[in-house]
Design a protein around this motif. Structure first.
Motif, PDB file in Angstrom:
ATOM      1  N   ALA A  92      44.181  74.642  88.298  1.00 53.28           N
ATOM      2  CA  ALA A  92      44.774  74.574  86.960  1.00 53.28           C
ATOM      3  C   ALA A  92      46.009  73.683  87.009  1.00 53.28           C
ATOM      4  O   ALA A  92      46.466  73.313  88.093  1.00 53.28           O
ATOM      5  N   VAL A  93      46.521  73.389  85.839  1.00 53.80           N
ATOM      6  CA  VAL A  93      47.864  72.819  85.748  1.00 53.80           C
ATOM      7  C   VAL A  93      48.841  73.993  85.683  1.00 53.80           C
ATOM      8  O   VAL A  93      48.666  74.903  84.869  1.00 53.80           O
ATOM      9  N   TYR A  94      49.830  73.956  86.546  1.00 56.20           N
ATOM     10  CA  TYR A  94      50.813  75.037  86.621  1.00 56.20           C
ATOM     11  C   TYR A  94      52.108  74.580  85.967  1.00 56.20           C
ATOM     12  O   TYR A  94      52.620  73.496  86.266  1.00 56.20           O
ATOM     13  N   TYR A  95      52.623  75.430  85.090  1.00 58.67           N
ATOM     14  CA  TYR A  95      53.843  75.159  84.351  1.00 58.67           C
ATOM     15  C   TYR A  95      54.894  76.207  84.675  1.00 58.67           C
ATOM     16  O   TYR A  95      54.570  77.392  84.776  1.00 58.67           O
ATOM     17  N   CYS A  96      56.133  75.786  84.786  1.00 57.70           N
ATOM     18  CA  CYS A  96      57.204  76.768  84.810  1.00 57.70           C
ATOM     19  C   CYS A  96      57.875  76.784  83.444  1.00 57.70           C
ATOM     20  O   CYS A  96      57.858  75.790  82.708  1.00 57.70           O
ATOM     21  N   ALA A  97      58.449  77.923  83.116  1.00 59.67           N
ATOM     22  CA  ALA A  97      59.043  78.132  81.809  1.00 59.67           C
ATOM     23  C   ALA A  97      60.237  79.057  81.942  1.00 59.67           C
ATOM     24  O   ALA A  97      60.285  79.900  82.846  1.00 59.67           O
ATOM     25  N   ALA A  98      61.199  78.904  81.033  1.00 59.66           N
ATOM     26  CA  ALA A  98      62.425  79.698  81.089  1.00 59.66           C
ATOM     27  C   ALA A  98      62.654  80.412  79.757  1.00 59.66           C
ATOM     28  O   ALA A  98      62.382  79.855  78.689  1.00 59.66           O
ATOM     29  N   SER A  99      63.171  81.624  79.859  1.00 54.23           N
ATOM     30  CA  SER A  99      63.424  82.435  78.669  1.00 54.23           C
ATOM     31  C   SER A  99      64.712  83.219  78.833  1.00 54.23           C
ATOM     32  O   SER A  99      65.015  83.705  79.926  1.00 54.23           O
ATOM     33  N   HIS A 107      53.580  83.643  76.570  1.00 53.85           N
ATOM     34  CA  HIS A 107      54.111  82.281  76.673  1.00 53.85           C
ATOM     35  C   HIS A 107      54.952  81.905  75.453  1.00 53.85           C
ATOM     36  O   HIS A 107      55.865  81.076  75.567  1.00 53.85           O
ATOM     37  N   ALA A 108      54.696  82.498  74.310  1.00 56.78           N
ATOM     38  CA  ALA A 108      55.479  82.169  73.113  1.00 56.78           C
ATOM     39  C   ALA A 108      56.935  82.599  73.234  1.00 56.78           C
ATOM     40  O   ALA A 108      57.784  82.131  72.468  1.00 56.78           O
ATOM     41  N   SER A 109      57.240  83.473  74.175  1.00 60.64           N
ATOM     42  CA  SER A 109      58.609  83.958  74.353  1.00 60.64           C
ATOM     43  C   SER A 109      59.470  83.020  75.186  1.00 60.64           C
ATOM     44  O   SER A 109      60.665  83.250  75.321  1.00 60.64           O
ATOM     45  N   TYR A 110      58.857  82.012  75.753  1.00 62.46           N
ATOM     46  CA  TYR A 110      59.575  81.082  76.631  1.00 62.46           C
ATOM     47  C   TYR A 110      59.979  79.831  75.858  1.00 62.46           C
ATOM     48  O   TYR A 110      59.153  79.206  75.194  1.00 62.46           O
ATOM     49  N   ASP A 111      61.259  79.499  75.971  1.00 63.08           N
ATOM     50  CA  ASP A 111      61.825  78.427  75.157  1.00 63.08           C
ATOM     51  C   ASP A 111      61.698  77.049  75.794  1.00 63.08           C
ATOM     52  O   ASP A 111      61.640  76.039  75.093  1.00 63.08           O
ATOM     53  N   TYR A 112      61.727  77.002  77.110  1.00 60.72           N
ATOM     54  CA  TYR A 112      61.750  75.727  77.816  1.00 60.72           C
ATOM     55  C   TYR A 112      60.586  75.656  78.794  1.00 60.72           C
ATOM     56  O   TYR A 112      60.283  76.638  79.482  1.00 60.72           O
ATOM     57  N   TRP A 113      59.984  74.470  78.845  1.00 60.26           N
ATOM     58  CA  TRP A 113      58.793  74.258  79.675  1.00 60.26           C
ATOM     59  C   TRP A 113      58.918  72.963  80.461  1.00 60.26           C
ATOM     60  O   TRP A 113      59.488  71.984  79.975  1.00 60.26           O
ATOM     61  N   GLY A 114      58.337  72.983  81.657  1.00 62.20           N
ATOM     62  CA  GLY A 114      58.202  71.748  82.416  1.00 62.20           C
ATOM     63  C   GLY A 114      56.953  70.997  81.999  1.00 62.20           C
ATOM     64  O   GLY A 114      56.199  71.448  81.130  1.00 62.20           O
ATOM     65  N   GLN A 115      56.714  69.868  82.665  1.00 62.70           N
ATOM     66  CA  GLN A 115      55.582  69.023  82.299  1.00 62.70           C
ATOM     67  C   GLN A 115      54.294  69.443  83.003  1.00 62.70           C
ATOM     68  O   GLN A 115      53.211  68.977  82.652  1.00 62.70           O
TER      69      GLN A 115
END
Length: 123
Positions: A92-99, A107-115
């Protein structure tokens, strides 16, 4: 404002290991919950793991529990995902996210995402 950059993806054989890194900018990174999500072709984005602002043991999806380990180094503004015993279904494509909301699998609770970074596991 937080900017996230993932790295460490690649091609690996089944049973192998990879370590993903999520490097963040921003002085308040340590106040954010950070999570990893993944998205395979034709599938919805799914939660993989998350870690609280102070670190600790982390939280995992059942599909990766016992194989993946999340950790963070706030001094380096980096979160890691150690992935062992990889399976083809981990591709898969793996993304990190910050909340700042809190530790959540949504995932909708996370404000910032990597590429994102591609992980491919061959059988």
């Amino acid at each position: 404002q937080v900017q996230l950059v993932e790295s460490g993806g690649g091609l690996v054989q089944a049973g192998g290991s990879l370590r993903l890194s999520c490097a963040a900018s921003g002085r308040t990174f340590s106040s954010y919950v950070v999570a990893w999500f993944r998205q395979a072709p034709g599938k919805e984005r799914e939660f993989v793991s998350a870690i609280g602002w102070s670190g600790g043991s982390g939280y995992y999806a059942d599909s990766v529990k016992g194989r993946f380990t999340i950790s963070r180094d706030n001094a380096k503004n980096t979160v890691y995902l150690q992935m062992n015993s990889l399976k083809p279904e981990d591709t898969a494509v793996y993304y990190c996210a910050a909340s700042r909301v809190g530790l959540t699998t949504t995932h909708a609770s996370y404000d910032y995402w990597g590429q994102g970074t591609q992980v491919t596991v061959s059988s």
